[in-house]
Design a protein around this motif. Structure first.
Motif, PDB file in Angstrom:
ATOM      1  N   LEU A  67       1.360  -1.078   0.089  1.00  0.00           N
ATOM      2  CA  LEU A  67      -0.270  -0.052   0.282  1.00  0.00           C
ATOM      3  C   LEU A  67       0.593   1.002  -0.166  1.00  0.00           C
ATOM      4  CD1 LEU A  67      -2.864   1.038  -0.094  1.00  0.00           C
ATOM      5  CD2 LEU A  67      -2.643   0.984   2.664  1.00  0.00           C
ATOM      6  N   TRP A 106      -8.494  -2.885  -4.940  1.00  0.00           N
ATOM      7  CA  TRP A 106      -8.609  -2.981  -3.808  1.00  0.00           C
ATOM      8  C   TRP A 106      -9.780  -4.204  -3.440  1.00  0.00           C
ATOM      9  CZ3 TRP A 106     -12.936  -0.891  -0.549  1.00  0.00           C
ATOM     10  CH2 TRP A 106     -12.245  -1.040   1.167  1.00  0.00           C
ATOM     11  N   ARG A 151     -10.013  -7.683  -2.441  1.00  0.00           N
ATOM     12  CA  ARG A 151     -10.845  -8.174  -1.432  1.00  0.00           C
ATOM     13  C   ARG A 151     -12.569  -9.382  -2.131  1.00  0.00           C
ATOM     14  NH1 ARG A 151     -11.599  -5.224   2.921  1.00  0.00           N
ATOM     15  NH2 ARG A 151     -13.536  -6.518   3.326  1.00  0.00           N
ATOM     16  N   ARG A 168     -11.278   3.487   3.084  1.00  0.00           N
ATOM     17  CA  ARG A 168     -10.532   3.525   1.448  1.00  0.00           C
ATOM     18  C   ARG A 168     -10.670   4.733   1.104  1.00  0.00           C
ATOM     19  NH1 ARG A 168      -6.542  -0.492   0.698  1.00  0.00           N
ATOM     20  NH2 ARG A 168      -5.882  -0.148  -0.864  1.00  0.00           N
TER      21      ARG A 168
END
Ligand SMILES: Cc1cc2nc3c(=O)[nH]c(=O)nc-3n(C[C@H](O)[C@H](O)[C@H](O)COP(=O)(O)OP(=O)(O)OC[C@H]3O[C@@H](n4cnc5c(N)ncnc54)[C@H](O)[C@@H]3O)c2cc1C
Lengths: 332, 381
Positions: free
Chosen positions: A55, A83, A87, A183
């Motif tokens: 990240l 992301w 996930r 996020r």
């Protein structure tokens, strides 16, 4: 973030960014160069088609793009869509893929269909949008119809209209809206800090070059004091964003608090930084010709997205425990 | 951006976390036992020698000093954790504060072996307290203008001059004095030296100065041909300026530069939960405190890595000291509580906060001067 690797990333992306002067809302040639080098999907796992890396690596790229006011959707693609897909264990479709801010509604009719109007930055330039359905599941769908809207900086902030669209992929994995909000807040915090740094860099250059009363502006103590206050706020923004990225990458217990505090700090800092920045530049900085406006209009836009400072202040006030326990954030 | 302000966020080690838990537990117990009442600005105003000694016995004073001087060989970041816990709790740490923060590292770095043996073990025990004699009537922001003179004589150094605003000189066991040993005041940074002078001393008069809160925190310290031994010189003759500048990194960057009014914020937050206006302000101050803590921690990490982040420290102190005032004004404005000196709870904390607020942006270098340091770091001065 000043390890050797990050310096290398900074240098490589810096070289790619050199001498760009696109006036379009989407800098295709820059995007192509980022794709060719894989920087557009840094921090996204290789298994799903990303470039790998952590990240913090991605944050270095996003920060630098924000610093340069680059017109490419790396924040929305790698940081958010990448992301979400990682996930969900879905692979990344070809072309430009961005994440929506809102949820859509999935229903079943001749296979899986998606309906809804989802706010989607850069939607007009995207082949696919990653969104979450009302049940939280991650869904990928092609983009066909778009209502065009812009933020104060002229960046695309479109509404993608999904009218019974056949989905490309769906995962039975849910992501909470609050996770997406965090996020998004994190990436905007990084971007805000990057744009703030651009204001400082420009101000330093300007006060050294511009002369009035027979000397450079930098000779005046009032100007020096302004510049120092600007540097202080910019540093606060940068360190808060750095610390939040660090906490999220390490999945610290205090990661959510770190994101809240960083987005609050960077959003609140936008006003201070834009204010001093414009004051120091005089009328020149108010002209659209000057690059300052690209940074300040981004500051004014990004601070509102994924929760402005008041939103996150309320969230922090509602956090469990004493103020001190929140401030020390328990990063274990 | 220049490397001067290139701070990097720090993540705590497990040892630092465990230490924090230990200190928090201790402070909770102490408060419950009535050993102290949280105060604003406790690091400058709440001197309690017994509490200092207790901290010493726990190993939380002079922590970073080597074992051969009684120290605990802890890292500067472990010290950071301990002092920020003490400050946030508003614990009475003023007695040993300067000795622990500034004089321990300074004597370790610049002192002779004899000076180290003489002072460091007492500092670690929480029994040896210090004052800083830098400012003078005509030398404030312009510290290089000091006029106090030290003259070498066969009996030792003879010091003459007046130090002003000397915090804690009335209970300190020693004072570090910046004096001119060579040249004239026009020579500025050259010809200055530091001395450690034991107190009380028959030719040093300590006169109290009462501040606007009605209390006695600082003093006028008059040296009337005060003779001190030859070995009272700290570090090299003529190196005083360089040594003082090196100390500033420690003096300016610590968590006391944003936490002075934190006990007020904590007390207020505990009673605001159902008022949305107050809650939002608590959240705002929480976010700011979180960020300032990250900044302060990043400076501490830089210092610990052996760098001297003078510019970053100035920048953080500018932001932190303004925040301390912001807390006071916000609580006063939103809570609508009337400050009352000496009262329990919010009214008393608020009184401390209001009456001390002018000090936040003056002591340790005014914010205007700090910004000049930052501007120089940015290359525009
Ligand atoms: C609570 C407290 C405790 C203290 N404790 C100690 C101590 O223990 N030991 C010690 O030695 N000193 C101590 N001091 C003194 C402190 O270091 C000085 O107050 C500080 O350095 C400023 O000096 P001054 O008060 O003489 O103000 P001045 O230097 O006279 O400044 C007055 C105003 O002018 C501004 N100014 C001055 N020069 C400039 C410039 N070049 N550019 C722009 N603005 C300028 C200042 O920023 C300020 O706003 C303490 C002070 C306080 C308030």
């Amino acid at each position: 973030m000043s390890d050797e690797l990050h310096e290398e990333i900074r240098a490589a992306v810096g070289a790619i960014l050199k001498g760009r002067d696109s006036q379009d809302d989407f800098d295709r040639s820059l995007w192509k160069d980022l794709c060719d080098t894989g920087f557009h999907l840094l921090g996204v796992p290789e298994e799903i088609g990303g470039s790998g890396g952590g990240l913090r690596d991605l944050a270095v790229v996003v920060d630098l793009l924000a610093f340069h006011g680059a017109r490419v959707p790396v924040a929305e693609s790698a940081f958010l869509a990448g992301w979400l897909l990682a996930r969900a264990g879905l692979s990344i479709p070809d072309g430009v893929v961005v994440a929506s801010i809102d949820q859509a509604r999935v229903h079943r009719r001749d296979g899986l269909r998606l309906s809804g109007r989802v706010r989607t930055p850069w939607g007009r330039h995207a082949g696919h949008v990653v969104t979450t359905a009302h049940d939280g599941n991650v869904v990928v769908s092609p983009v066909s119809a778009v209502e065009r809207q812009e933020n104060l900086a002229g960046e695309p902030r479109d509404v993608v209209v999904l009218d019974n669209v056949e989905v490309t992929a769906v995962a039975p994995v849910g992501v909470e809206p609050d996770e997406i909000l965090h996020r998004g807040a994190l990436v905007r915090a990084v971007q805000l800090a990057g744009a703030a740094r651009a204001v400082l860099a420009s101000a330093r250059r300007h006060v050294a070059q511009r002369e009035q009363f027979g000397r450079p502006l930098a000779r005046f103590q009032a100007v020096q004091q302004h510049l120092a206050a600007l540097a202080a706020e910019v540093t606060a923004m940068r360190v808060s964003a750095d610390a939040a990225v660090l906490a999220v990458e390490a999945s610290d217990r205090g990661a959510a608090i770190a994101v809240a505090a960083a987005k609050a700090t960077t959003s609140a800092g936008a006003h201070v930084v834009a204010g001093i920045g414009h004051q120091l530049h005089g009328a020149l900085g108010y002209s659209a010709e000057h690059a300052l406006g690209a940074a300040t209009t981004r500051l004014w836009s990004w601070r509102e997205e994924f929760g402005n400072e008041s939103y996150w202040h309320d969230r922090l006030a509602a956090a469990e425990g004493s103020v001190w326990s929140v401030v020390t954030g328990g990063d274990r | 951006m220049t490397s001067t302000i290139d701070l990097v966020a720090h993540r705590h080690s497990t040892a630092e976390h465990e230490l924090r838990d230990e200190v928090r537990q201790f402070l909770g117990d102490q408060r419950a036992a009535g050993a102290f009442r949280p105060r604003c600005d406790a690091w400058m105003t709440a001197a309690d020698p017994a509490f200092s000694r207790l901290l010493g016995s726990r190993g939380w004073v002079g922590m970073t000093l080597p074992g051969r001087y009684g120290g605990h060989d802890r890292t500067p970041l472990e010290r950071f954790v301990v002092v920020e816990e003490l400050l946030a709790a508003g614990a009475p740490v003023a007695a040993h504060w300067i000795a622990d923060r500034q004089m321990a590292p300074s004597i370790l770095r610049n002192g002779t072996e004899a000076q180290r043996q003489r002072y460091l073990p007492g500092i670690v025990k929480g029994e040896c307290f210090f004052a800083i004699g830098m400012s003078e009537p005509d030398a404030g922001s312009d510290l290089a203008a000091v006029r106090t003179r030290a003259v070498e004589t066969p009996r030792g150094w003879e010091i003459t001059g007046t130090k002003l605003w000397t915090t804690g000189a009335h209970f300190a066991h020693a004072i570090v004095v910046l004096a001119r040993t060579d040249g004239t005041p026009g020579d500025r940074h050259t010809g200055l030296s530091q001395f450690v002078v034991d107190l009380p001393h028959q030719a040093v008069e300590i006169r109290p100065i009462v501040t606007i809160d009605g209390e006695h925190h600082f003093n006028e310290v008059v040296f009337d041909r005060a003779v001190v031994p030859a070995d009272a010189l700290l570090g090299d003759r003529g190196a005083g300026w360089r040594q003082v500048i090196a100390e500033l990194g420690h003096e300016r960057s610590g968590p006391e530069r944003f936490l002075s009014t934190f006990p007020l914020l904590e007390a207020w937050a505990a009673q605001t939960s159902d008022d949305p206006v107050a809650a939002r302000e608590v959240g705002r101050l929480t976010a700011r405190a979180w960020t300032l803590r990250q900044l302060s921690l990043a400076v501490a990490a830089d210092l610990a890595a052996g760098r001297s982040p003078e510019v970053a420290a100035a920048l953080v102190k500018d932001l932190g000291s303004r925040f301390e005032g912001d807390v006071v004004e916000t609580v006063r404005r939103v809570a609508g509580a009337e400050p009352r000196r000496g009262a329990d709870g919010l009214a008393g904390l608020l009184a401390d906060g209001v009456l001390h607020s002018p000090a936040f942006t003056l002591r340790g270098g005014t914010n205007e001067v700090l910004r000049s340091v930052v501007a120089r770091g940015l290359g525009v001065r």
